[in-house]
Design a protein around this motif. Structure first.
Motif, short mmCIF file in Angstrom:
data_model
loop_
_atom_site.label_atom_id
_atom_site.label_comp_id
_atom_site.label_asym_id
_atom_site.label_seq_id
_atom_site.Cartn_x
_atom_site.Cartn_y
_atom_site.Cartn_z
N MET A 255 0.84 -1.21 0.00
CA MET A 255 0.00 0.00 0.00
C MET A 255 0.87 1.26 0.00
O MET A 255 1.87 1.30 0.69
CB MET A 255 -0.88 0.00 1.26
N ARG A 256 0.49 2.23 -0.81
CA ARG A 256 1.23 3.50 -0.75
C ARG A 256 0.28 4.64 -0.41
O ARG A 256 -0.89 4.63 -0.81
CB ARG A 256 1.98 3.76 -2.04
N VAL A 257 0.81 5.59 0.34
CA VAL A 257 0.02 6.75 0.72
C VAL A 257 0.09 7.77 -0.40
O VAL A 257 1.18 8.06 -0.91
CB VAL A 257 0.56 7.36 2.04
N ILE A 258 -1.07 8.29 -0.82
CA ILE A 258 -1.06 9.25 -1.93
C ILE A 258 -1.20 10.68 -1.42
O ILE A 258 -0.38 11.53 -1.73
CB ILE A 258 -2.17 8.90 -2.94
N GLY A 259 -2.21 10.95 -0.61
CA GLY A 259 -2.34 12.30 -0.08
C GLY A 259 -3.70 12.55 0.54
O GLY A 259 -4.60 11.71 0.46
N ASP A 260 -3.83 13.72 1.17
CA ASP A 260 -5.08 14.06 1.85
C ASP A 260 -6.14 14.48 0.85
O ASP A 260 -5.88 15.25 -0.07
CB ASP A 260 -4.84 15.23 2.81
N ILE A 261 -7.35 13.96 1.07
CA ILE A 261 -8.48 14.39 0.24
C ILE A 261 -9.64 14.66 1.20
O ILE A 261 -10.20 13.73 1.76
CB ILE A 261 -8.79 13.35 -0.87
N GLY A 262 -9.92 15.94 1.43
CA GLY A 262 -10.92 16.31 2.43
C GLY A 262 -10.53 15.75 3.79
O GLY A 262 -9.37 15.83 4.19
N PRO A 263 -11.46 15.14 4.50
CA PRO A 263 -11.13 14.61 5.83
C PRO A 263 -10.46 13.24 5.79
O PRO A 263 -10.22 12.64 6.82
CB PRO A 263 -12.50 14.52 6.51
N TYR A 264 -10.20 12.73 4.58
CA TYR A 264 -9.63 11.38 4.45
C TYR A 264 -8.20 11.41 3.95
O TYR A 264 -7.70 12.43 3.47
CB TYR A 264 -10.47 10.56 3.45
N LEU B 66 -6.05 9.39 1.09
CA LEU B 66 -6.19 8.46 -0.04
C LEU B 66 -4.94 7.60 -0.14
O LEU B 66 -3.82 8.11 -0.16
CB LEU B 66 -6.42 9.23 -1.34
N THR B 67 -5.14 6.28 -0.18
CA THR B 67 -4.01 5.37 -0.36
C THR B 67 -4.31 4.53 -1.60
O THR B 67 -5.42 4.58 -2.14
CB THR B 67 -3.85 4.42 0.85
N SER B 68 -3.33 3.75 -2.01
CA SER B 68 -3.55 2.93 -3.21
C SER B 68 -4.60 1.85 -2.94
O SER B 68 -5.15 1.28 -3.88
CB SER B 68 -2.24 2.30 -3.67
N ASP C 283 2.85 5.16 -10.21
CA ASP C 283 2.15 5.81 -11.31
C ASP C 283 0.68 5.41 -11.25
O ASP C 283 0.38 4.21 -11.30
CB ASP C 283 2.76 5.39 -12.65
N ALA C 284 -0.20 6.39 -11.14
CA ALA C 284 -1.63 6.09 -11.04
C ALA C 284 -2.13 5.38 -12.29
O ALA C 284 -3.13 4.69 -12.26
CB ALA C 284 -2.42 7.38 -10.83
N ARG C 285 -1.38 5.53 -13.40
CA ARG C 285 -1.82 4.89 -14.65
C ARG C 285 -1.76 3.37 -14.52
O ARG C 285 -2.53 2.65 -15.15
CB ARG C 285 -0.93 5.35 -15.81
N GLY D 266 -18.37 8.76 -5.05
CA GLY D 266 -17.35 8.07 -5.84
C GLY D 266 -16.03 8.80 -5.88
O GLY D 266 -15.97 10.01 -5.63
N ILE D 267 -14.98 8.05 -6.21
CA ILE D 267 -13.63 8.64 -6.33
C ILE D 267 -13.18 8.50 -7.77
O ILE D 267 -13.43 7.49 -8.42
CB ILE D 267 -12.61 7.88 -5.46
N GLY D 268 -12.52 9.52 -8.28
CA GLY D 268 -11.88 9.45 -9.58
C GLY D 268 -10.42 9.83 -9.41
O GLY D 268 -10.12 10.78 -8.70
N ARG D 269 -9.54 9.06 -10.02
CA ARG D 269 -8.11 9.35 -9.83
C ARG D 269 -7.39 9.19 -11.16
O ARG D 269 -7.62 8.22 -11.88
CB ARG D 269 -7.56 8.37 -8.80
N VAL D 270 -6.54 10.15 -11.51
CA VAL D 270 -5.73 10.05 -12.72
C VAL D 270 -4.28 10.39 -12.38
O VAL D 270 -4.01 10.95 -11.32
CB VAL D 270 -6.20 11.01 -13.85
N GLU D 271 -3.38 10.05 -13.30
CA GLU D 271 -1.99 10.47 -13.16
C GLU D 271 -1.87 11.79 -13.93
O GLU D 271 -1.82 11.80 -15.16
CB GLU D 271 -1.04 9.41 -13.72
N SER D 272 -1.86 12.91 -13.21
CA SER D 272 -1.67 14.20 -13.86
C SER D 272 -0.18 14.33 -14.18
O SER D 272 0.61 13.52 -13.72
CB SER D 272 -2.11 15.32 -12.91
#
Lengths: 368, 203
Positions: free
Chosen positions: A1-10, A12-14, A237-239, A299-305
């Protein structure tokens, strides 16, 4: 599991969402010794593309500590708007990453509404993301060259960025993907830009240029994302993780470096441009539309920007956005930039700053 | 190899006519009747390009012509005919205007051939060029930048956010001498506006 970052009060991890923030910023105020002072750089200073302030603590040459001072913060309200109206604002959170923002937002909405998206829409979205990645990576390299006063190669790169912008305009009607995606479809075709990558490669072989970047802004942090992570050996890579986009069918190559410095980040970006161009040649893109069924959900949407993981978490109620949270890659990257800077000297600042590809517009936005 | 020869071999060319067809943003024209809901009230009795964010909500009643938007120049100054130094100030933009402004220095547009330059300090500037909505702490920054620019000086508002606020915020409280519409304005629109502002007569 990798930690991605904060999203609102949560966080987001992989593996999905986790309650509470990811990492608490250490804010203990250690005082420096006699002779140290604070220096404010910005908000509107030459060389910065956007307005931003930094408070640098120094003894005179080396940077001991650095903080970010927000100036241009904008409040953008999405709550209560229809999906279409919210999308207009989402597109304008970060003009340079419009495709990433709008696609991630629409994915979150489609996931909340449990909509199966047609394959043609998926392919079109991938093409947009890759065009955007090419433009942004070219821009980052150009900005670093400009900081080093390598003006001729810098202008040649600006020429290529303009070529990409024109190709985007021919493909989607707008140079920054505004209006390219809408709830229920995409409007793009694909017209490839003609780029001269070998010339950029040759510029990056210049010893003087390399010396300014090597060892500058070293950061190796397992909580990093995007090109910054890949430049320090993490194959994130989120891709690769994406369930929405079909990258897994295209044998995607993820370039990595292991030094974690500004030069590694530039090399990673250059390799990414080549990979994106290869990918684009395999994509068949045409306009496509589908029906949006309305129901309530989250729902969650995630892309590799171009700068790493970008995600939206949305709640939809009767066709309106009830609440939306944003994970902006620039927020994660800003933390890493501030971490990488102490120990460097003032003249290292612009190269290191540009190599992260941070956009203040999405960093200082307050989403309601 | 010599950079100049290399540039020619690469096919890097400055364009004599830099107006390129871009559908959005470009001049819109009514092609058929019908009611439209416009998110920025750009469409009423007539189409107001300065309010338009070119979101395509009015399609197919309105259609883009591909013609470059025309900037509104209320005041120009021939003092700047030979050289015109701009101080760009991002009041709170999405970054689109910042990028398009940067691209007028690309070889295709080459702003320096028209005597247009950027400066890093408002003290050396002839014009203050403002982009974006009014950010939280930017009011004071704009006022101080404006105050230190020596007279005569011009204020250029770039993009819908700075002119009328668009959909994301409110515009900075400053009167513009030169209004450049677009979301974001294309490099061609920006260059047209700057050439007119310095007393030139190019299209």
């Amino acid at each position: 599991m990798r930690v991605i970052g904060d999203i609102g009060p949560y966080c987001l991890t992989s593996d999905g969402l986790r309650e509470g923030p990811c990492i608490k910023d250490q804010s203990e105020e250690e005082s420096l010794g006699y002779g140290s002072f604070k220096f404010v750089y910005g908000p509107s200073a030459g060389g910065l593309l956007e307005s931003v302030g930094f408070e640098i603590t120094t003894y005179g040459e080396s940077i001991e500590k650095i903080n970010h001072l927000p100036y241009k913060g904008r409040q953008i309200t999405l709550s209560g708007l229809t999906i279409g109206d919210a999308l207009l604002r989402v597109e304008r959170i970060n003009g340079a990453f419009t495709a990433s923002h709008s696609i991630s937002f629409l994915q979150a909405i489609e996931s909340a509404l449990e909509i199966e998206v047609p394959h043609d829409v998926v392919i079109s979205r991938m093409a947009q993301l890759e065009l955007e990645r090419i433009r942004n990576n070219l821009l980052v390299i150009q900005r670093v060259l400009e900081s080093a006063s390598f003006l001729v190669p810098s202008f040649l790169l600006l020429q290529q960025i303009e070529e990409v912008n024109r190709a985007i305009a021919r493909s989607c009607g707008h140079r920054y993907f505004f209006g390219a995606n809408y709830p229920g479809g995409v409007r793009c075709e694909l017209k490839l830009p003609s780029l001269k990558i070998s010339d950029i490669e040759r510029t990056l072989e210049n010893r003087i240029f390399i010396d300014r970047l090597q060892g500058n802004g070293v950061v190796k942090d397992s909580f990093s994302i995007g090109p910054v992570a890949r430049a320090s050996g993490f194959k994130y890579d989120a891709r690769l993780d994406s369930d929405f986009l079909a990258y897994r069918n295209f044998d995607l190559r993820i370039p990595t470096q292991d030094q974690g410095d500004a030069f590694s980040r530039i090399l990673v970006r250059l390799e990414e441009i080549k990979e994106s161009l290869r990918l684009l040649q395999e994509l068949k893109v045409k306009p496509c539309s589908f029906t949006m069924k309305i129901r309530d959900g989250e729902g969650i949407g995630r892309v590799e920007s171009p700068s790493g993981d970008l995600a939206y978490l949305t709640r939809v109620r009767s066709g309106h956005v009830e609440r939306a949270y944003l994970l902006a890659p620039s927020k994660v990257n800003m933390r890493l930039f501030l971490k990488s800077m102490p120990g460097n000297i003032f003249t290292d600042f612009p190269f290191n700053w540009e190599s992260f590809g941070i956009w203040i517009s999405e960093l200082e936005v307050d989403l309601e | 190899m010599n950079w100049f020869i290399k540039g020619i071999r690469m096919g890097v060319k400055t364009e004599d006519d830099y107006h390129h067809e871009t559908k959005w943003p470009s001049r819109l024209t009514r092609v058929k009747g019908g009611e439209i809901t416009c998110p920025t009230d750009a469409i009423g009795e007539e189409w107001k390009q300065e309010r338009c964010i070119f979101c395509r909500a009015c399609e197919p009643v309105f259609s883009p012509t591909g013609e470059t938007l025309t900037p509104r120049v209320e005041r120009s100054d021939v003092t700047f005919k030979r050289s015109f130094y701009l101080y760009p100030l991002d009041a709170g933009s999405c970054g689109g205007c910042n990028l398009e402004l940067r691209l007028i220095s690309s070889p295709q547009y080459d702003m320096t051939r028209f005597g247009i330059f950027f400066t890093n300090t408002p003290k050396h500037a002839d014009a203050l060029l403002i982009m974006g909505n009014l950010g939280k702490r930017m009011e004071e920054v704009i006022r101080r930048a404006y105050d230190v620019i020596p007279s005569p000086k011009l204020v250029i508002l770039l993009g819908t956010c700075a002119i009328s606020g668009g959909v994301t915020g409110i515009p900075p409280d400053i009167r513009g001498d030169v209004i450049v519409p677009g979301c974001p304005p294309t490099p061609a629109s920006i260059l047209d506006a700057l050439i007119k502002a310095k007393g030139g007569d190019r299209k």
